[in-house]
Write a protein that holds these residues in place. Structure first.
Motif, PDB file in Angstrom:
ATOM      1  N   VAL A  96     -37.118  62.825  79.670  1.00 11.50           N
ATOM      2  CA  VAL A  96     -35.772  63.326  79.398  1.00 11.50           C
ATOM      3  C   VAL A  96     -34.992  62.323  78.553  1.00 11.50           C
ATOM      4  CG1 VAL A  96     -34.822  62.378  81.561  1.00 11.50           C
ATOM      5  CG2 VAL A  96     -33.679  64.300  80.439  1.00 11.50           C
ATOM      6  N   THR A  97     -34.117  62.864  77.737  1.00 15.47           N
ATOM      7  CA  THR A  97     -33.153  62.061  76.990  1.00 15.47           C
ATOM      8  C   THR A  97     -31.782  62.678  77.215  1.00 15.47           C
ATOM      9  OG1 THR A  97     -34.765  61.439  75.311  1.00 15.47           O
ATOM     10  CG2 THR A  97     -32.449  61.263  74.697  1.00 15.47           C
ATOM     11  N   HIS A  98     -30.812  61.835  77.500  1.00 13.70           N
ATOM     12  CA  HIS A  98     -29.418  62.253  77.645  1.00 13.70           C
ATOM     13  C   HIS A  98     -28.620  61.625  76.512  1.00 13.70           C
ATOM     14  CE1 HIS A  98     -29.982  62.487  82.315  1.00 13.70           C
ATOM     15  NE2 HIS A  98     -30.425  63.576  81.710  1.00 13.70           N
ATOM     16  N   VAL A  99     -27.773  62.414  75.884  1.00 16.35           N
ATOM     17  CA  VAL A  99     -26.878  61.910  74.842  1.00 16.35           C
ATOM     18  C   VAL A  99     -25.451  62.047  75.373  1.00 16.35           C
ATOM     19  CG1 VAL A  99     -26.058  62.179  72.475  1.00 16.35           C
ATOM     20  CG2 VAL A  99     -28.485  62.557  73.006  1.00 16.35           C
ATOM     21  N   TRP A 100     -24.789  60.906  75.516  1.00 15.13           N
ATOM     22  CA  TRP A 100     -23.434  60.823  76.046  1.00 15.13           C
ATOM     23  C   TRP A 100     -22.466  60.580  74.898  1.00 15.13           C
ATOM     24  CZ3 TRP A 100     -22.924  61.195  81.357  1.00 15.13           C
ATOM     25  CH2 TRP A 100     -24.096  61.016  82.115  1.00 15.13           C
ATOM     26  N   ARG A 101     -21.324  61.247  74.935  1.00 10.64           N
ATOM     27  CA  ARG A 101     -20.243  60.986  73.983  1.00 10.64           C
ATOM     28  C   ARG A 101     -19.034  60.534  74.800  1.00 10.64           C
ATOM     29  NH1 ARG A 101     -22.661  61.550  69.496  1.00 10.64           N
ATOM     30  NH2 ARG A 101     -23.999  63.329  69.116  1.00 10.64           N
ATOM     31  N   LEU A 102     -18.448  59.435  74.368  1.00 18.17           N
ATOM     32  CA  LEU A 102     -17.322  58.867  75.097  1.00 18.17           C
ATOM     33  C   LEU A 102     -16.148  58.619  74.163  1.00 18.17           C
ATOM     34  CD1 LEU A 102     -20.150  57.449  76.395  1.00 18.17           C
ATOM     35  CD2 LEU A 102     -18.410  56.924  78.098  1.00 18.17           C
ATOM     36  N   ALA A 103     -14.949  58.739  74.718  1.00 15.70           N
ATOM     37  CA  ALA A 103     -13.719  58.462  73.975  1.00 15.70           C
ATOM     38  C   ALA A 103     -12.649  58.019  74.969  1.00 15.70           C
ATOM     39  CB  ALA A 103     -13.251  59.703  73.216  1.00 15.70           C
ATOM     40  N   GLY A 104     -11.956  56.947  74.652  1.00 12.48           N
ATOM     41  CA  GLY A 104     -10.866  56.483  75.506  1.00 12.48           C
ATOM     42  C   GLY A 104     -11.287  56.146  76.917  1.00 12.48           C
ATOM     43  N   GLY A 105     -12.501  55.653  77.090  1.00 11.74           N
ATOM     44  CA  GLY A 105     -12.975  55.282  78.418  1.00 11.74           C
ATOM     45  C   GLY A 105     -13.398  56.454  79.284  1.00 11.74           C
ATOM     46  N   LYS A 106     -13.575  57.623  78.679  1.00 13.81           N
ATOM     47  CA  LYS A 106     -13.987  58.827  79.425  1.00 13.81           C
ATOM     48  C   LYS A 106     -15.207  59.462  78.776  1.00 13.81           C
ATOM     49  CE  LYS A 106     -10.854  59.198  82.655  1.00 13.81           C
ATOM     50  NZ  LYS A 106     -11.251  59.139  84.056  1.00 13.81           N
ATOM     51  N   ILE A 107     -16.020  60.093  79.611  1.00  5.66           N
ATOM     52  CA  ILE A 107     -17.148  60.887  79.125  1.00  5.66           C
ATOM     53  C   ILE A 107     -16.576  62.217  78.660  1.00  5.66           C
ATOM     54  CG2 ILE A 107     -19.274  62.074  79.791  1.00  5.66           C
ATOM     55  CD1 ILE A 107     -19.532  59.777  81.996  1.00  5.66           C
ATOM     56  N   VAL A 108     -16.742  62.515  77.370  1.00  6.06           N
ATOM     57  CA  VAL A 108     -16.205  63.757  76.816  1.00  6.06           C
ATOM     58  C   VAL A 108     -17.306  64.749  76.454  1.00  6.06           C
ATOM     59  CG1 VAL A 108     -14.052  62.684  76.034  1.00  6.06           C
ATOM     60  CG2 VAL A 108     -16.023  62.805  74.475  1.00  6.06           C
ATOM     61  N   GLY A 109     -18.545  64.273  76.411  1.00  2.00           N
ATOM     62  CA  GLY A 109     -19.653  65.157  76.091  1.00  2.00           C
ATOM     63  C   GLY A 109     -20.961  64.613  76.625  1.00  2.00           C
ATOM     64  N   PHE A 110     -21.841  65.524  76.961  1.00  2.48           N
ATOM     65  CA  PHE A 110     -23.166  65.187  77.472  1.00  2.48           C
ATOM     66  C   PHE A 110     -24.107  66.280  77.002  1.00  2.48           C
ATOM     67  CE2 PHE A 110     -26.484  66.142  80.533  1.00  2.48           C
ATOM     68  CZ  PHE A 110     -27.027  64.903  80.838  1.00  2.48           C
ATOM     69  N   GLU A 111     -25.288  65.885  76.525  1.00  2.00           N
ATOM     70  CA  GLU A 111     -26.306  66.865  76.183  1.00  2.00           C
ATOM     71  C   GLU A 111     -27.662  66.354  76.646  1.00  2.00           C
ATOM     72  OE1 GLU A 111     -27.757  69.768  72.539  1.00  2.00           O
ATOM     73  OE2 GLU A 111     -26.255  68.212  72.147  1.00  2.00           O
ATOM     74  N   GLN A 112     -28.420  67.247  77.277  1.00  2.00           N
ATOM     75  CA  GLN A 112     -29.712  66.922  77.854  1.00  2.00           C
ATOM     76  C   GLN A 112     -30.830  67.492  76.979  1.00  2.00           C
ATOM     77  OE1 GLN A 112     -31.264  69.891  80.154  1.00  2.00           O
ATOM     78  NE2 GLN A 112     -31.756  68.630  81.913  1.00  2.00           N
ATOM     79  N   PHE A 113     -31.897  66.698  76.814  1.00  2.00           N
ATOM     80  CA  PHE A 113     -33.102  67.135  76.112  1.00  2.00           C
ATOM     81  C   PHE A 113     -34.287  66.809  77.018  1.00  2.00           C
ATOM     82  CE2 PHE A 113     -29.925  66.057  72.985  1.00  2.00           C
ATOM     83  CZ  PHE A 113     -29.974  67.129  72.113  1.00  2.00           C
ATOM     84  N   THR A 114     -35.045  67.837  77.415  1.00  2.00           N
ATOM     85  CA  THR A 114     -36.177  67.615  78.309  1.00  2.00           C
ATOM     86  C   THR A 114     -37.252  68.674  78.072  1.00  2.00           C
ATOM     87  OG1 THR A 114     -36.806  67.127  80.598  1.00  2.00           O
ATOM     88  CG2 THR A 114     -35.288  68.969  80.270  1.00  2.00           C
ATOM     89  N   ASP A 115     -38.419  68.445  78.622  1.00  2.00           N
ATOM     90  CA  ASP A 115     -39.515  69.396  78.517  1.00  2.00           C
ATOM     91  C   ASP A 115     -39.317  70.449  79.598  1.00  2.00           C
ATOM     92  OD1 ASP A 115     -41.884  70.823  78.505  1.00  2.00           O
ATOM     93  OD2 ASP A 115     -43.127  69.054  78.134  1.00  2.00           O
ATOM     94  N   THR A 116     -38.634  71.517  79.235  1.00  2.00           N
ATOM     95  CA  THR A 116     -38.306  72.542  80.219  1.00  2.00           C
ATOM     96  C   THR A 116     -39.534  73.294  80.720  1.00  2.00           C
ATOM     97  OG1 THR A 116     -37.817  74.134  78.466  1.00  2.00           O
ATOM     98  CG2 THR A 116     -35.965  72.846  79.338  1.00  2.00           C
ATOM     99  N   LEU A 117     -40.619  73.308  79.951  1.00  2.00           N
ATOM    100  CA  LEU A 117     -41.841  73.985  80.402  1.00  2.00           C
ATOM    101  C   LEU A 117     -42.399  73.314  81.661  1.00  2.00           C
ATOM    102  CD1 LEU A 117     -44.012  76.140  80.076  1.00  2.00           C
ATOM    103  CD2 LEU A 117     -45.221  74.573  78.531  1.00  2.00           C
ATOM    104  N   LEU A 118     -42.381  71.993  81.695  1.00  2.00           N
ATOM    105  CA  LEU A 118     -42.879  71.287  82.882  1.00  2.00           C
ATOM    106  C   LEU A 118     -42.037  71.619  84.112  1.00  2.00           C
ATOM    107  CD1 LEU A 118     -43.741  67.810  81.344  1.00  2.00           C
ATOM    108  CD2 LEU A 118     -45.309  69.680  81.907  1.00  2.00           C
ATOM    109  N   VAL A 119     -40.735  71.745  83.925  1.00  2.00           N
ATOM    110  CA  VAL A 119     -39.840  72.111  85.028  1.00  2.00           C
ATOM    111  C   VAL A 119     -40.121  73.556  85.450  1.00  2.00           C
ATOM    112  CG1 VAL A 119     -37.433  72.322  85.747  1.00  2.00           C
ATOM    113  CG2 VAL A 119     -38.109  70.469  84.198  1.00  2.00           C
ATOM    114  N   ALA A 120     -40.240  74.447  84.475  1.00  2.00           N
ATOM    115  CA  ALA A 120     -40.492  75.866  84.773  1.00  2.00           C
ATOM    116  C   ALA A 120     -41.816  76.062  85.502  1.00  2.00           C
ATOM    117  CB  ALA A 120     -40.476  76.675  83.475  1.00  2.00           C
ATOM    118  N   ARG A 121     -42.835  75.296  85.150  1.00  2.00           N
ATOM    119  CA  ARG A 121     -44.128  75.417  85.831  1.00  2.00           C
ATOM    120  C   ARG A 121     -44.003  75.072  87.312  1.00  2.00           C
ATOM    121  NH1 ARG A 121     -48.009  72.717  81.239  1.00  2.00           N
ATOM    122  NH2 ARG A 121     -48.294  74.606  80.011  1.00  2.00           N
ATOM    123  N   ALA A 122     -43.208  74.073  87.637  1.00  2.00           N
ATOM    124  CA  ALA A 122     -43.011  73.708  89.043  1.00  2.00           C
ATOM    125  C   ALA A 122     -42.280  74.815  89.792  1.00  2.00           C
ATOM    126  CB  ALA A 122     -42.243  72.395  89.148  1.00  2.00           C
TER     127      ALA A 122
END
Length: 139
Positions: free
Chosen positions: A101-127
């Motif tokens: 997994v990779t997470h991309v965080w966007r921050l401004a003014g000391g706050k988390i303003v954005g988050f996006e997740q990238f992962t192999d969803t097929l492996l999760v779906a198989r489980a």
């Protein structure tokens, strides 16, 4: 004032403790949190309440020992990237999974303003997939 890298690092530390309040402490009221299409809680959720309800409650309720193991955190200033692995066992099937997994965080003014997740969803779906043979034999 804490750096953006420290804020992201503290989120992961709170996650490791199962501390949802700590995880949400630095999330802006209008933060956009995006989980990938194909993931169990896919979508874009706005603000801490939606994030907790549609992401962390879902994962905590449907998976045993669900966790993100952080391997590296890359400091890009207002953009922080977390790289690691998800793991857990889906309760309904008893199947374990591990996915990069990779997470991309966007921050401004000391706050988390954005988050996006990238992962192999097929492996999760198989489980999460119930065997057709097992499903058919139960009818």
């Amino acid at each position: 004032m804490r750096s953006n890298l420290q804020i992201a690092s503290e989120h992961y530390a709170a996650s490791g403790r199962g501390d949802i309040a700590g995880m949400m402490a630095d999330v802006a009221p209008d933060a956009r949190w995006t989980e990938m299409a194909g993931f169990p809680c896919a979508g874009t959720w706005i603000g801490p309440a939606q994030i907790v309800e549609h992401v962390f409650r879902v994962l905590g309720g449907e998976w045993d020992d669900y966790r993100m193991t952080l391997e590296s955190l890359i400091d890009g200033g207002d953009c922080i990237v977390g790289i690691g692995s998800y793991s857990g066992t889906y309760k309904r099937t008893g199947r374990a999974m591990q996915a990069r997994v990779t997470h991309v965080w966007r921050l401004a003014g000391g706050k988390i303003v954005g988050f996006e997740q990238f992962t192999d969803t097929l492996l999760v779906a198989r489980a999460m997939q119930i065997d057709r043979a097992a499903r058919d034999s139960s009818h």
